[in-house]
Design an enzyme around this catalytic site. Sequence first.
Site, PDB file in Angstrom:
ATOM      1  N   LEU A 146      -9.059  17.052   2.382  1.00 48.73           N
ATOM      2  CA  LEU A 146      -8.464  16.550   1.153  1.00 48.73           C
ATOM      3  C   LEU A 146      -7.544  15.392   1.530  1.00 48.73           C
ATOM      4  O   LEU A 146      -6.935  15.399   2.612  1.00 48.73           O
ATOM      5  CB  LEU A 146      -7.629  17.633   0.449  1.00 48.73           C
ATOM      6  N   ASP A 147      -7.419  14.417   0.644  1.00 44.48           N
ATOM      7  CA  ASP A 147      -6.486  13.329   0.892  1.00 44.48           C
ATOM      8  C   ASP A 147      -5.066  13.876   0.996  1.00 44.48           C
ATOM      9  O   ASP A 147      -4.739  14.914   0.414  1.00 44.48           O
ATOM     10  CB  ASP A 147      -6.536  12.306  -0.249  1.00 44.48           C
ATOM     11  N   ARG A 148      -4.222  13.145   1.696  1.00 42.06           N
ATOM     12  CA  ARG A 148      -2.843  13.592   1.907  1.00 42.06           C
ATOM     13  C   ARG A 148      -2.121  13.885   0.590  1.00 42.06           C
ATOM     14  O   ARG A 148      -1.375  14.861   0.476  1.00 42.06           O
ATOM     15  CB  ARG A 148      -2.083  12.523   2.695  1.00 42.06           C
ATOM     16  N   ARG A 249     -11.343   9.092  -6.981  1.00 40.67           N
ATOM     17  CA  ARG A 249     -10.355   8.043  -7.233  1.00 40.67           C
ATOM     18  C   ARG A 249     -11.019   6.699  -7.531  1.00 40.67           C
ATOM     19  O   ARG A 249     -10.639   5.998  -8.480  1.00 40.67           O
ATOM     20  CB  ARG A 249      -9.420   7.923  -6.033  1.00 40.67           C
TER      21      ARG A 249
END
Length: 323
Positions: A146-148, A249
């Site tokens: 997962l992205d930060r 995104r």
Amino acid sequence: MKEITEIRKEVTFKEVTPEEAGGRLDNYLIRELKGVPKSMVYRIIRKGEVRVNGGRTKPEYKVMAGDRIRIPPVRVSDAPVALPSPRLDKVAALENAVVYENDGLLVLNKPAHIAVHGGSGVEYGVIEALRALRPELRYLELAHRLDRETSGCLIIAKKRSALRFLHEEFREKELSKQYLALVPGVFNKRGCTVRAPLERITLATGERIVRVNENAGKPSVTEFRVRQTFRDATLLECFPKTGRTHQIRVHLAHLGFPILGDEKYGRRENDAPFVPLGLSRMFLHAEKITFQDPVAGKTVTVTAPLPPELQALLEKLEPAAAE
């Protein structure tokens, strides 16, 4: 901080165990050479310094039980990723973030603002924190990422066999994920499917981004459904059908509805009205994940509750006018 000192100074040989079989050579070496940058791992494979059963091979080679792997001396100037103290507040909090667990895996409701792994300027990530919290577990590996700044469901394998099983599910698209995203404005459809190929590029500044490129991009598909409409925002359910970097995104930005709080693909003018209401991070949350659990032997759906700061923001939004 406990320093990892596993830096190789002489040639070593490792034999692949049945539990380790089936994984890629590069991933095997990354685990063996903890703290060594990935770029160096690929370099020693490419130069032929790594040998499998006496011969050169490629990073994507699937190691087999009994394979004898030659690992060359490795010296690095960068300090290896250190295990954080399990007493650190951010680390200790992860123990209460586990929402599902058995002998083969666990699912974490990952908080925002913490990377999934350390390196590249990140002192430590989720995986290092869990290894510090659970030193009795000999095997802990990320099943996906997962992205930060994204919170929510993150699967961690506790056995090599579980990791292989989960990776197969990802490849065969038998595992499904559902995200929640808040976007500015009123999404003019109950839902839609975006099919826009994505390409990863590096800008002149060195920043890495993803963009839509119909000619050079990789096939990428995301389904969107409207869950709730507010006067000036829409809460979307997002279902990525492919697993590209930043896919949700970029697809939403491509539609003209960038996620609120997204500093890379969003717009500050869109975020501004929501900051006084508590917008302090990207509103993207991995709400659900459905997969075949190799230990339970059945399909499991795990839900990660929306973090308090995101729930509080929703409660401050004005509902949409009745039609």
